[in-house]
Design an enzyme around this catalytic site. Structure first.
Site, short mmCIF file in Angstrom:
data_model
loop_
_atom_site.label_atom_id
_atom_site.label_comp_id
_atom_site.label_asym_id
_atom_site.label_seq_id
_atom_site.Cartn_x
_atom_site.Cartn_y
_atom_site.Cartn_z
N LYS A 114 0.81 -1.22 0.00
CA LYS A 114 0.00 0.00 0.00
C LYS A 114 0.84 1.27 0.00
O LYS A 114 0.37 2.33 -0.38
CB LYS A 114 -0.96 0.02 1.20
CG LYS A 114 -2.07 -1.00 1.06
CD LYS A 114 -3.19 -0.72 2.04
CE LYS A 114 -4.32 -1.73 1.83
NZ LYS A 114 -5.43 -1.55 2.77
N LYS A 199 -8.46 -10.97 -6.48
CA LYS A 199 -9.59 -11.06 -5.57
C LYS A 199 -10.61 -9.98 -5.87
O LYS A 199 -10.24 -8.86 -6.25
CB LYS A 199 -9.07 -10.83 -4.14
CG LYS A 199 -9.28 -12.01 -3.23
CD LYS A 199 -8.73 -11.74 -1.85
CE LYS A 199 -9.47 -10.63 -1.12
NZ LYS A 199 -9.21 -10.61 0.32
N LYS A 202 -12.88 -4.47 -2.32
CA LYS A 202 -13.67 -3.28 -1.97
C LYS A 202 -13.06 -2.02 -2.53
O LYS A 202 -13.75 -1.07 -2.83
CB LYS A 202 -13.69 -3.11 -0.44
CG LYS A 202 -14.65 -4.02 0.23
CD LYS A 202 -15.14 -3.46 1.56
CE LYS A 202 -14.07 -3.07 2.47
NZ LYS A 202 -14.00 -3.09 3.80
#
Ligand code: TRP
Length: 337
Positions: A114, A199, A202
């Site tokens: 990140k 995946k 969100k």
């Protein structure tokens, strides 16, 4: 009554909850909620570790809480709380941070991912200490089991190491929790529909790849129809491509069918029909959740009251842990004025 083992888990109020969250987390939580003493948390403080919109976070927090309940989490059985409503989370996080070596946090792959493409002059240090706050969430309640996805395995291992270190340096204080990774139910890994190697996510998925729990039925159907498959025409169970395997897995998780039943039902079936049948199942699962969600959000005062009760119940336990922690750490107790 014998004490039930404690379960703690949480989701951030950032991005939109989707089918992967339902099948991999919410559903398994709901199915086993009666077996445990559960804390299900909306981790709003964690949502501040990347740039956020102060005007959006309240609504998002209520949305996630309402989706928990709409998906079947019963606030009478499980304690539903918003992280920032129990200030002990932040307090314990500070104390644990002082006992957590920098090197442990530097090894966290999620932090490395990140922070990679961001300027360290702009990125908040909360992104670095994120897993310490997560450890505080878990350890405050003397948690036994933490149902999470594979992506959180390393954070759970860190939590265990922090608990062991604290217990070793300052005396037996925390239960050392165990991760329950994808064990609590079927369909623990739902892949993106347009990029089935990744995946369903969100926060970093394209809209087309993600079935949001609040998408209207026709959107859901359209997204399944456009789902990536391969150059074949019909299901070949021996060697399905990633996209076809994902559709079959979603169908299996939604239907509760066994692998054998799926095989019998879909071998040789055209991709168009497979997609329609998966869409039917997904819509049938999601529509009642949306109806319940609309009810809950039409009455925010009642929802806030449920969250208030959850926070109060949680805080009783959290305050007890903190009292012991403060004393172990050696802080001077405040005297009542
Ligand atoms: N980090 C978790 C995630 O992104 C969310 C989380 C925060 C959590 N605190 C937790 C999960 C405690 C389980 C237990 O998925």
């Amino acid at each position: 009554m014998v004490d039930r083992p404690v379960v703690f888990s949480g989701m951030q109020p950032s991005g939109d909850l989707h089918l992967g969250n339902l099948l991999g987390a919410l559903r398994p939580w709901v199915l086993e909620q009666h077996l445990f003493h559960n804390y299900f948390c909306v981790v709003d403080l964690h949502a501040l570790t990347l740039p956020w919109d102060p005007k959006a976070i309240q609504a998002k927090t209520r949305e996630v809480a309402a989706l928990y309940i709409a998906s079947g989490i019963d606030p009478k059985t499980s304690t539903l709380l918003v992280q920032s409503h129990v200030p002990e989370h932040a307090e314990l996080s500070w104390l644990l941070g002082c006992l957590t070596p920098m090197g442990w946090l530097e090894r966290m792959t999620q932090f490395k991912d990140k922070s990679r493409r961001r300027d360290s002059e702009r990125i908040g240090s909360g992104l670095f200490t994120y897993p310490v706050l997560m450890a505080a969430d878990i350890l405050l309640y003397q948690t036994n089991f933490v149902p999470v996805g594979e992506d959180q395995r390393q954070h759970l291992e860190l939590t265990r190491n922090i608990a062991i270190r604290f217990n070793h340096l300052l005396g037996e204080t925390f239960t050392v929790p165990e991760a329950r990774i994808g064990q609590m139910g079927a369909g623990s890994k739902v892949m993106s529909l347009d990029d089935p190697e990744r995946k369903m996510s969100k926060t970093d998925g394209s809209d087309a790849g993600v079935i949001r729990l609040l998408d209207p039925a026709d959107r859901i159907r359209a997204k399944f129809r456009r789902a990536k498959t391969d150059t074949g025409q019909a299901v070949e169970l021996d060697h399905p491509s990633a996209g076809v395997a994902n559709l079959l897995e979603i169908y299996r998780a939604l239907s509760g069918c066994t692998q054998e039943e799926i095989g019998a039902q879909f071998e040789g079936v055209g991709y168009g029909r497979l997609k329609d049948q998966v869409a039917d199942r997904a819509i049938a699962a999601i529509e009642p959740i949306q109806a319940r969600f609309r009810e809950l959000t039409s009455d925010p005062a009642t929802l806030d009251q449920i969250l208030g009760q959850g926070a109060a119940a949680a805080q009783e336990v959290a305050a007890r842990t903190m009292q012991e922690v403060r004393s172990r750490v050696g802080l001077l107790p405040a005297q009542p004025a």
